[in-house]
Design a protein around this motif. Structure first.
Motif, PDB file in Angstrom:
ATOM      1  N   ALA A 195     103.051   6.675  54.444  1.00  0.00           N
ATOM      2  CA  ALA A 195     102.023   5.611  54.716  1.00  0.00           C
ATOM      3  C   ALA A 195     100.497   6.553  54.095  1.00  0.00           C
ATOM      4  N   VAL A 196     101.004   7.845  53.315  1.00  0.00           N
ATOM      5  CA  VAL A 196      99.560   7.945  52.710  1.00  0.00           C
ATOM      6  C   VAL A 196      99.627   7.529  51.627  1.00  0.00           C
ATOM      7  N   ARG A 197     100.786   7.258  50.902  1.00  0.00           N
ATOM      8  CA  ARG A 197     100.832   5.722  49.514  1.00  0.00           C
ATOM      9  C   ARG A 197     100.128   4.800  49.938  1.00  0.00           C
ATOM     10  N   ALA A 198     100.427   4.214  51.251  1.00  0.00           N
ATOM     11  CA  ALA A 198      99.104   3.248  51.811  1.00  0.00           C
ATOM     12  C   ALA A 198      98.133   3.422  51.654  1.00  0.00           C
ATOM     13  N   HIS A 199      97.718   4.286  52.051  1.00  0.00           N
ATOM     14  CA  HIS A 199      95.993   4.453  52.065  1.00  0.00           C
ATOM     15  C   HIS A 199      95.303   4.997  51.371  1.00  0.00           C
ATOM     16  N   LEU A 200      96.191   4.890  50.372  1.00  0.00           N
ATOM     17  CA  LEU A 200      95.480   5.312  48.743  1.00  0.00           C
ATOM     18  C   LEU A 200      95.652   3.810  48.306  1.00  0.00           C
ATOM     19  N   LEU A 201      96.478   3.496  48.247  1.00  0.00           N
ATOM     20  CA  LEU A 201      96.551   1.818  47.288  1.00  0.00           C
ATOM     21  C   LEU A 201      95.878   0.967  47.968  1.00  0.00           C
ATOM     22  N   GLY A 241      92.583  -0.768  46.261  1.00  0.00           N
ATOM     23  CA  GLY A 241      91.680  -2.333  45.949  1.00  0.00           C
ATOM     24  C   GLY A 241      93.440  -3.474  46.200  1.00  0.00           C
ATOM     25  N   GLN A 242      94.770  -2.390  46.050  1.00  0.00           N
ATOM     26  CA  GLN A 242      96.066  -3.101  45.339  1.00  0.00           C
ATOM     27  C   GLN A 242      97.040  -3.082  47.021  1.00  0.00           C
ATOM     28  N   ARG A 243      96.203  -3.881  47.834  1.00  0.00           N
ATOM     29  CA  ARG A 243      96.486  -4.768  49.215  1.00  0.00           C
ATOM     30  C   ARG A 243      97.676  -4.898  49.254  1.00  0.00           C
ATOM     31  N   ALA A 244      98.358  -5.898  48.363  1.00  0.00           N
ATOM     32  CA  ALA A 244      99.871  -6.019  47.981  1.00  0.00           C
ATOM     33  C   ALA A 244     101.156  -5.324  48.626  1.00  0.00           C
ATOM     34  N   THR A 245     100.393  -4.419  47.879  1.00  0.00           N
ATOM     35  CA  THR A 245     101.232  -2.757  47.636  1.00  0.00           C
ATOM     36  C   THR A 245     101.283  -2.136  48.699  1.00  0.00           C
ATOM     37  N   ALA A 246      99.808  -2.074  48.356  1.00  0.00           N
ATOM     38  CA  ALA A 246      99.717  -1.285  50.487  1.00  0.00           C
ATOM     39  C   ALA A 246      99.955  -1.731  51.369  1.00  0.00           C
ATOM     40  N   ARG A 272      97.893  -1.698  60.363  1.00  0.00           N
ATOM     41  CA  ARG A 272      97.137  -1.668  59.139  1.00  0.00           C
ATOM     42  C   ARG A 272      98.026  -2.949  58.417  1.00  0.00           C
ATOM     43  N   ALA A 273      99.058  -2.944  57.816  1.00  0.00           N
ATOM     44  CA  ALA A 273     100.033  -3.596  57.230  1.00  0.00           C
ATOM     45  C   ALA A 273      99.736  -4.971  57.188  1.00  0.00           C
ATOM     46  N   ALA A 274      99.453  -6.017  58.762  1.00  0.00           N
ATOM     47  CA  ALA A 274      98.373  -6.878  59.300  1.00  0.00           C
ATOM     48  C   ALA A 274      97.317  -7.258  58.655  1.00  0.00           C
ATOM     49  N   ARG A 275      96.478  -6.476  58.607  1.00  0.00           N
ATOM     50  CA  ARG A 275      94.962  -6.414  58.153  1.00  0.00           C
ATOM     51  C   ARG A 275      95.239  -6.422  56.805  1.00  0.00           C
TER      52      ARG A 275
END
Length: 415
Positions: A369-375, A379-384, A407-410
């Motif tokens: 979750a933290v990794r997703a937020h920082l990604l 600006g790395q939307r796909a990996t986030a 969050r993923a859906a956004r």
């Protein structure tokens, strides 16, 4: 006059640890006393909604529990023999207990004494926590088992052994002498912190305001008992500063709201002021402990007018101090976030790389979750998006999963 079931239930939950403390103080026999108190609570739950509250609910419960306990003791021949033997023996003055309905010595709250008893050094930390949640927090064995992620039978055996150890220790019910009290203090603070966390975070489904309120009440009592102890003040401050955000931290359906998106007008200003004053005074006394450092971080968050105006460099520095005090991977995760907020997301992501092999986080949702937020910040939307989905699959509660999937859906199609 009858009383609504909900009011009776709330009152019984608040009185339960005090009644247990009073009965144990007068009669001992921790395990039998708990059974007797449970029977008294059950009787009250049936009668009070129909007959109305008695003039003295606490006294009513103590009286009924004492009668039940007497019945239990008389039903066991072996125990009667021990009572007869004990009755013929002249007890030393320090073993004599006051009446159950008499005020506690030195103004000590029975619940506080019960708390120190549950944190007996003969018990393992896990048993201390379990017994405290049972005797002081009022949780059922099934609820505690869910919190510890163990079968209910396992938790039943653990609590039973803990009560037997306390019984076998032969210690009287009372506040321990100063050396023993100091030795148990760290365990007491740790248990209070865990009770508060269970009540506040609710990751195991036990989110209950009454637990956080009870943890804060007990922390106040410990602080009143030991006003010069910095960590006691720090823990109370941490609880107040954290609980001050309660009204803004979730949506009506329970979905968590990140601190940066919370309506800060809903935060409890009085709680923030009290907590900040406590931690400021504690920090001025000398080298801080982990609760004081965490409270200082919480104060920086609470006193900032917005997420953008938060003093992230100072928070990052405090997390570095905290990481040096304990090997807690969650502290390192929070440090990575603070570093990302102060130096940019790439710096935070570099720190996360060092946590990938930590087995304590292997099944926890927080690392992805933290990794997703920082990604997402980078600006790395796909990996986030992929990281949010991975975090959702690990989340323990439905509201948390719902939030992470949203969050993923956004960031794209989250089918």
């Amino acid at each position: 006059m009858t009383t609504p079931d909900g009011e009776t239930e709330d009152l019984l939950r608040r009185l339960a640890p005090r009644v247990l403390g009073a009965v144990v103080r007068r009669y001992g026999h921790f395990d039998a006393a708990e059974d007797a108190v449970q029977e008294a609570l059950l009787a009250a739950a049936v009668r009070w909604p129909q007959d109305g509250l008695p003039d003295n609910p606490m006294g009513w419960l103590v009286t009924v529990a004492a009668r039940r306990l007497t019945d239990l003791l008389r039903a066991e021949q072996a125990r009667r023999e021990r009572e007869d033997t004990a009755g013929r023996r002249a007890l030393p003055e320090w073993r004599l207990a006051p009446a159950a309905d008499a005020p506690s010595a030195a103004g000590a709250d029975d619940t506080l004494i019960l708390l120190f008893l549950c944190c007996h050094p003969a018990l393992s930390p896990a048993s201390q926590i379990a017994l405290t949640l049972r005797a002081v927090g009022g949780l059922t064995t099934a609820q505690i088992a869910r919190a510890f992620l163990v079968p209910e039978a396992t938790m039943t055996r653990r609590i039973t052994r803990a009560k037997q150890r306390i019984r076998d220790s032969g210690l009287p019910f009372g506040m321990p002498a100063e050396p023993d009290r100091d030795a148990r203090l760290r365990a007491v603070l740790h248990v209070l912190y865990l009770i508060f966390t269970e009540g506040y975070a609710g990751e195991t489904g036990l989110g209950r305001e009454d637990l956080t309120a009870e943890a804060i009440r007990l922390a106040r009592l410990v602080h009143r008992l030991l006003p010069d102890d910095g960590e006691t003040a720090g823990l109370l401050a941490l609880m107040l500063l954290t609980d001050a955000r309660r009204a803004a931290r979730t949506a009506p359906d329970g979905t968590p709201i990140p601190m940066a998106e919370q309506d800060r007008a809903l935060w409890d200003a009085a709680g923030i002021a009290e907590g900040a004053k406590l931690v400021e005074a504690a920090l001025s006394r000398g080298a801080p402990g982990p609760y004081q450092v965490q409270a200082a971080i919480a104060a920086l968050h609470d006193e900032a007018p917005s997420a953008e105006a938060t003093d992230w460099p100072q928070i990052a520095a405090l997390y570095e101090v905290l990481a040096g005090m304990s090997d807690n991977p969650v502290t390192l995760l929070n440090h990575a976030v603070a570093v990302a907020m102060s130096r940019g997301p790439r710096a935070g992501l570099d720190l996360l790389d060092g946590l990938e092999d930590d087995e304590r986080l292997a099944r926890d949702h927080r690392l992805p979750a933290v990794r997703a937020h920082l990604l997402e910040m980078a600006g790395q939307r796909a990996t986030a998006r992929e990281a949010y989905l991975a975090a959702a699959r690990r989340a323990a509660t439905l509201p948390r999963r719902r939030y992470l999937y949203a969050r993923a859906a956004r960031l794209g199609d989250a089918t």
